[in-house]
Every structure is written in C-alpha cells, then in structure tokens.
Design a protein around this motif. Structure first.
Motif, PDB file in Angstrom:
ATOM      1  N   GLU A 221      17.359  37.768  36.844  1.00  0.00           N
ATOM      2  CA  GLU A 221      17.568  38.420  38.150  1.00  0.00           C
ATOM      3  C   GLU A 221      17.439  37.423  39.299  1.00  0.00           C
ATOM      4  O   GLU A 221      18.127  37.527  40.298  1.00  0.00           O
ATOM      5  CB  GLU A 221      16.541  39.546  38.343  1.00  0.00           C
ATOM      6  N   HIS A 222      16.541  36.462  39.148  1.00  0.00           N
ATOM      7  CA  HIS A 222      16.352  35.453  40.198  1.00  0.00           C
ATOM      8  C   HIS A 222      17.279  34.256  40.016  1.00  0.00           C
ATOM      9  O   HIS A 222      17.159  33.264  40.726  1.00  0.00           O
ATOM     10  CB  HIS A 222      14.896  34.962  40.219  1.00  0.00           C
ATOM     11  N   GLN A 223      18.183  34.354  39.054  1.00  0.00           N
ATOM     12  CA  GLN A 223      19.165  33.284  38.766  1.00  0.00           C
ATOM     13  C   GLN A 223      18.512  31.929  38.508  1.00  0.00           C
ATOM     14  O   GLN A 223      18.988  30.893  38.981  1.00  0.00           O
ATOM     15  CB  GLN A 223      20.194  33.199  39.885  1.00  0.00           C
ATOM     16  N   ILE A 224      17.414  31.955  37.781  1.00  0.00           N
ATOM     17  CA  ILE A 224      16.749  30.713  37.380  1.00  0.00           C
ATOM     18  C   ILE A 224      17.369  30.298  36.045  1.00  0.00           C
ATOM     19  O   ILE A 224      17.356  31.093  35.097  1.00  0.00           O
ATOM     20  CB  ILE A 224      15.220  30.942  37.152  1.00  0.00           C
ATOM     21  N   PRO A 225      17.913  29.073  35.956  1.00  0.00           N
ATOM     22  CA  PRO A 225      18.509  28.645  34.688  1.00  0.00           C
ATOM     23  C   PRO A 225      17.466  28.665  33.564  1.00  0.00           C
ATOM     24  O   PRO A 225      16.341  28.206  33.764  1.00  0.00           O
ATOM     25  CB  PRO A 225      18.963  27.205  34.956  1.00  0.00           C
ATOM     26  N   LEU A 226      17.832  29.249  32.428  1.00  0.00           N
ATOM     27  CA  LEU A 226      16.861  29.322  31.334  1.00  0.00           C
ATOM     28  C   LEU A 226      17.508  29.112  29.979  1.00  0.00           C
ATOM     29  O   LEU A 226      18.688  29.386  29.778  1.00  0.00           O
ATOM     30  CB  LEU A 226      16.125  30.665  31.349  1.00  0.00           C
ATOM     31  N   LYS A 227      16.713  28.586  29.074  1.00  0.00           N
ATOM     32  CA  LYS A 227      17.099  28.452  27.679  1.00  0.00           C
ATOM     33  C   LYS A 227      15.934  28.961  26.845  1.00  0.00           C
ATOM     34  O   LYS A 227      14.803  29.036  27.327  1.00  0.00           O
ATOM     35  CB  LYS A 227      17.401  26.993  27.350  1.00  0.00           C
ATOM     36  N   ILE A 228      16.219  29.314  25.605  1.00  0.00           N
ATOM     37  CA  ILE A 228      15.174  29.852  24.725  1.00  0.00           C
ATOM     38  C   ILE A 228      14.750  28.775  23.725  1.00  0.00           C
ATOM     39  O   ILE A 228      15.614  28.082  23.159  1.00  0.00           O
ATOM     40  CB  ILE A 228      15.712  31.060  23.916  1.00  0.00           C
ATOM     41  N   VAL A 229      13.453  28.641  23.523  1.00  0.00           N
ATOM     42  CA  VAL A 229      12.939  27.729  22.494  1.00  0.00           C
ATOM     43  C   VAL A 229      12.106  28.552  21.514  1.00  0.00           C
ATOM     44  O   VAL A 229      11.048  29.072  21.881  1.00  0.00           O
ATOM     45  CB  VAL A 229      12.068  26.610  23.104  1.00  0.00           C
ATOM     46  N   PHE A 230      12.599  28.719  20.301  1.00  0.00           N
ATOM     47  CA  PHE A 230      11.812  29.401  19.277  1.00  0.00           C
ATOM     48  C   PHE A 230      10.792  28.418  18.731  1.00  0.00           C
ATOM     49  O   PHE A 230      11.141  27.279  18.390  1.00  0.00           O
ATOM     50  CB  PHE A 230      12.719  29.912  18.156  1.00  0.00           C
ATOM     51  N   THR A 231       9.528  28.863  18.643  1.00  0.00           N
ATOM     52  CA  THR A 231       8.466  27.969  18.167  1.00  0.00           C
ATOM     53  C   THR A 231       7.918  28.434  16.812  1.00  0.00           C
ATOM     54  O   THR A 231       8.197  29.541  16.370  1.00  0.00           O
ATOM     55  CB  THR A 231       7.290  27.934  19.174  1.00  0.00           C
ATOM     56  N   LYS A 232       7.133  27.553  16.202  1.00  0.00           N
ATOM     57  CA  LYS A 232       6.408  27.832  14.954  1.00  0.00           C
ATOM     58  C   LYS A 232       7.355  28.148  13.793  1.00  0.00           C
ATOM     59  O   LYS A 232       7.043  28.984  12.928  1.00  0.00           O
ATOM     60  CB  LYS A 232       5.356  28.933  15.168  1.00  0.00           C
ATOM     61  N   ALA A 233       8.520  27.501  13.793  1.00  0.00           N
ATOM     62  CA  ALA A 233       9.517  27.741  12.734  1.00  0.00           C
ATOM     63  C   ALA A 233       8.959  27.382  11.353  1.00  0.00           C
ATOM     64  O   ALA A 233       9.437  27.903  10.350  1.00  0.00           O
ATOM     65  CB  ALA A 233      10.783  26.944  13.024  1.00  0.00           C
ATOM     66  N   ASP A 234       7.939  26.531  11.314  1.00  0.00           N
ATOM     67  CA  ASP A 234       7.325  26.170  10.018  1.00  0.00           C
ATOM     68  C   ASP A 234       6.625  27.347   9.354  1.00  0.00           C
ATOM     69  O   ASP A 234       6.346  27.325   8.157  1.00  0.00           O
ATOM     70  CB  ASP A 234       6.324  25.015  10.220  1.00  0.00           C
ATOM     71  N   LYS A 235       6.347  28.394  10.136  1.00  0.00           N
ATOM     72  CA  LYS A 235       5.621  29.558   9.614  1.00  0.00           C
ATOM     73  C   LYS A 235       6.555  30.589   8.971  1.00  0.00           C
ATOM     74  O   LYS A 235       6.110  31.611   8.474  1.00  0.00           O
ATOM     75  CB  LYS A 235       4.836  30.242  10.740  1.00  0.00           C
ATOM     76  N   ILE A 236       7.868  30.331   9.036  1.00  0.00           N
ATOM     77  CA  ILE A 236       8.841  31.280   8.485  1.00  0.00           C
ATOM     78  C   ILE A 236       9.489  30.639   7.260  1.00  0.00           C
ATOM     79  O   ILE A 236       9.903  29.471   7.348  1.00  0.00           O
ATOM     80  CB  ILE A 236       9.971  31.538   9.521  1.00  0.00           C
ATOM     81  N   PRO A 237       9.631  31.356   6.163  1.00  0.00           N
ATOM     82  CA  PRO A 237      10.319  30.765   5.011  1.00  0.00           C
ATOM     83  C   PRO A 237      11.733  30.327   5.398  1.00  0.00           C
ATOM     84  O   PRO A 237      12.401  31.020   6.177  1.00  0.00           O
ATOM     85  CB  PRO A 237      10.374  31.912   3.992  1.00  0.00           C
ATOM     86  N   LYS A 238      12.152  29.207   4.858  1.00  0.00           N
ATOM     87  CA  LYS A 238      13.448  28.618   5.238  1.00  0.00           C
ATOM     88  C   LYS A 238      14.599  29.622   5.138  1.00  0.00           C
ATOM     89  O   LYS A 238      15.452  29.698   6.018  1.00  0.00           O
ATOM     90  CB  LYS A 238      13.745  27.422   4.323  1.00  0.00           C
ATOM     91  N   ASN A 239      14.591  30.405   4.057  1.00  0.00           N
ATOM     92  CA  ASN A 239      15.725  31.317   3.836  1.00  0.00           C
ATOM     93  C   ASN A 239      15.695  32.543   4.759  1.00  0.00           C
ATOM     94  O   ASN A 239      16.620  33.342   4.767  1.00  0.00           O
ATOM     95  CB  ASN A 239      15.799  31.746   2.362  1.00  0.00           C
ATOM     96  N   LYS A 240      14.619  32.684   5.540  1.00  0.00           N
ATOM     97  CA  LYS A 240      14.550  33.857   6.446  1.00  0.00           C
ATOM     98  C   LYS A 240      14.702  33.445   7.906  1.00  0.00           C
ATOM     99  O   LYS A 240      14.790  34.277   8.798  1.00  0.00           O
ATOM    100  CB  LYS A 240      13.192  34.552   6.277  1.00  0.00           C
TER     101      LYS A 240
END
Ligand SMILES: Nc1nc2c(ncn2[C@@H]2O[C@H](COP(=O)(O)OP(=O)(O)OP(=O)(O)O)[C@@H](O)[C@H]2O)c(=O)[nH]1
Ligand SMILES: [Mg+2]
Length: 210
Positions: free
Chosen positions: A132-151
């Motif tokens: 809404e405030h037009q602030i440029p944003l990107k998403i960074v997913f974290t802790k990917a090591d905690k999820i099994p590779k195939n999921k």
C-alpha cells in the motif's frame, strides 16, 4: 562464496539517528526469530557480526552495516513478538514504520518468512502494508534446511499461492538457509545490483547537490 567485506556501523533508535549517507540500502524485516540477524552473519560468514538469539525479541534497534564501502544492509527489529508490554510493542512498531516509510536511502525491503509454516496473518498484513505504501519488497524464505528436500518446492508454492490471493504480480522470492549457506549468493547479488543501480542513478555524481 568468498568472504564479504561488511562491517557494523551503528544502532539507531529512530530515523533521525540513522547514518546520514548518500548510499542505497537494503533492509531485512520479518517476524521476530525468523532469522534476520542470522542471515546477515551468514552473508558475512561471521557469526559474531549481528547479535542473534534462539529467543524472539533480540534485535530492538535499527542496525546499519556497510557492504564493500558501497551500500548499507539494515537489520531491523522483528514484528509480532507478543511477550512485550503494549508500550514496548508500540514503540518498536513505530520505529520500524518510521524507518520503512521515510528512509530515503531505502532501495528494497526483504521480508523474511519462515518456510516451515503457512503464511501467517501478521506477515500478510505487513506485506500488504508495504504494498500500500509502494515500498519495493522481495520475499526471503528462511530455515529451508528444516524442510525435507522433496517438500521444499511444494511449501514455497503453497505460501506464494496464499500471497497470490492478494497480489496480482507476486514479489520476487529467494529460498535460503543461513545454517547451510543456501541461497546466499543469489540474495547478495540481488542486493548488490539494486544498490549499485540506485547509487549510480540517485546518489551518483549527477545527483543535484553533490
Ligand atoms: N535451522 C536454522 N535456524 C536458523 C536459521 N536462521 C536462523 N536460525 C535460528 O533462528 C533463531 C533466531 O535467529 P535470529 O537471527 O536471532 O532472528 P531475528 O529474526 O533476528 O529475530 P529478532 O532479532 O528477535 O527479530 C536462532 O536460534 C537462529 O540460530 C536457518 O537458516 N536455519
Ligand atoms: Mg535480530
């Protein structure tokens, strides 16, 4: 990844204390404990650079780091940590908003989301507020090591799908693990290119007043 030239500059409790520099900056934001400070340490390959904790609520100030003497990387306090007094929650949320909505040097905000969970309403509300405030944003997913590779991919898709109900064009995203060093190069390259461009176009020699 070769080691990154990055050092701590200062902690600020409000916008007017932030470095008065003509340099672009990227900021890390997200729920408390999502891994913002740890991500800075992983990018830097230095576990002692930013202060981290297994308990939420560690970072409370606006922390500026300088990368290659060219641009700033900013570690912000997390949102959504309930075990604080109402006054404290208000103060920190005001600190975050004041920085995000008024910091002229801010080139891009990276919103960190824990890949282990579905999209939390507080994250969605925060992302939508930035939009809404037009602030440029990107998403960074974290802790990917905690999820099994195939999921992993299915989990990324599921969160993006939830976001897609509110966003016509989805923000760009990165999948990372500070623990395993996953996604660090891509993320750093992205920040580097955004800040280099802003520095050249806005803070470069053609900028009025320089
Ligand atoms: N397994 C795993 N743990 C992580 C990762 N990144 C961060 N953590 C852990 O998550 C916890 C919180 O990390 P911080 O970096 O302090 O979180 P923060 O987002 O800065 O939190 P606040 O300062 O409270 O806003 C610590 O115990 C970290 O070790 C990751 O990629 N993988
Ligand atoms: Mg922190």
């Amino acid at each position: 990844m070769s080691s990154l030239q990055i050092s701590f500059i200062k902690s600020s409790s409000e916008l007017k204390e932030c470095p008065d520099s003509r340099m672009a900056e990227c900021a890390l934001i997200g729920r408390s404990n999502v891994g913002k400070s740890t991500l800075i340490n992983a990018l830097a390959r230095n576990k002692n650079l930013a202060k981290t904790s297994s308990k939420p609520g560690k970072t409370q100030l606006i922390n500026h780091f300088i990368v290659r003497q060219e641009w700033h990387l900013v570690d912000l306090p997390g949102y959504g940590y309930a075990k604080r007094s109402k006054t404290e929650i208000g103060k920190i949320s005001q600190r975050i908003d004041q920085y995000l909505f008024r910091r002229k040097q801010l080139a891009c905000t990276y919103v960190l989301i824990d890949l282990r969970h579905s999209l939390q309403s507080i994250d969605l509300a925060f992302i939508n507020k930035l939009g809404e405030h037009q602030i440029p944003l990107k998403i960074v997913f974290t802790k990917a090591d905690k999820i099994p590779k195939n999921k992993k991919q299915a989990q990324v898709n599921s969160i993006l799908e939830e976001l897609g109900e509110y966003w016509q064009t989805l923000p760009e995203h990165f999948v990372t693990s500070s623990e395993k060093g996953i996604g660090m190069e891509a993320l750093l390259a992205d920040m580097d290119s955004i800040c280099t461009e802003i520095n050249a176009n806005y803070f470069g020699s053609s900028h009025p007043g320089k």
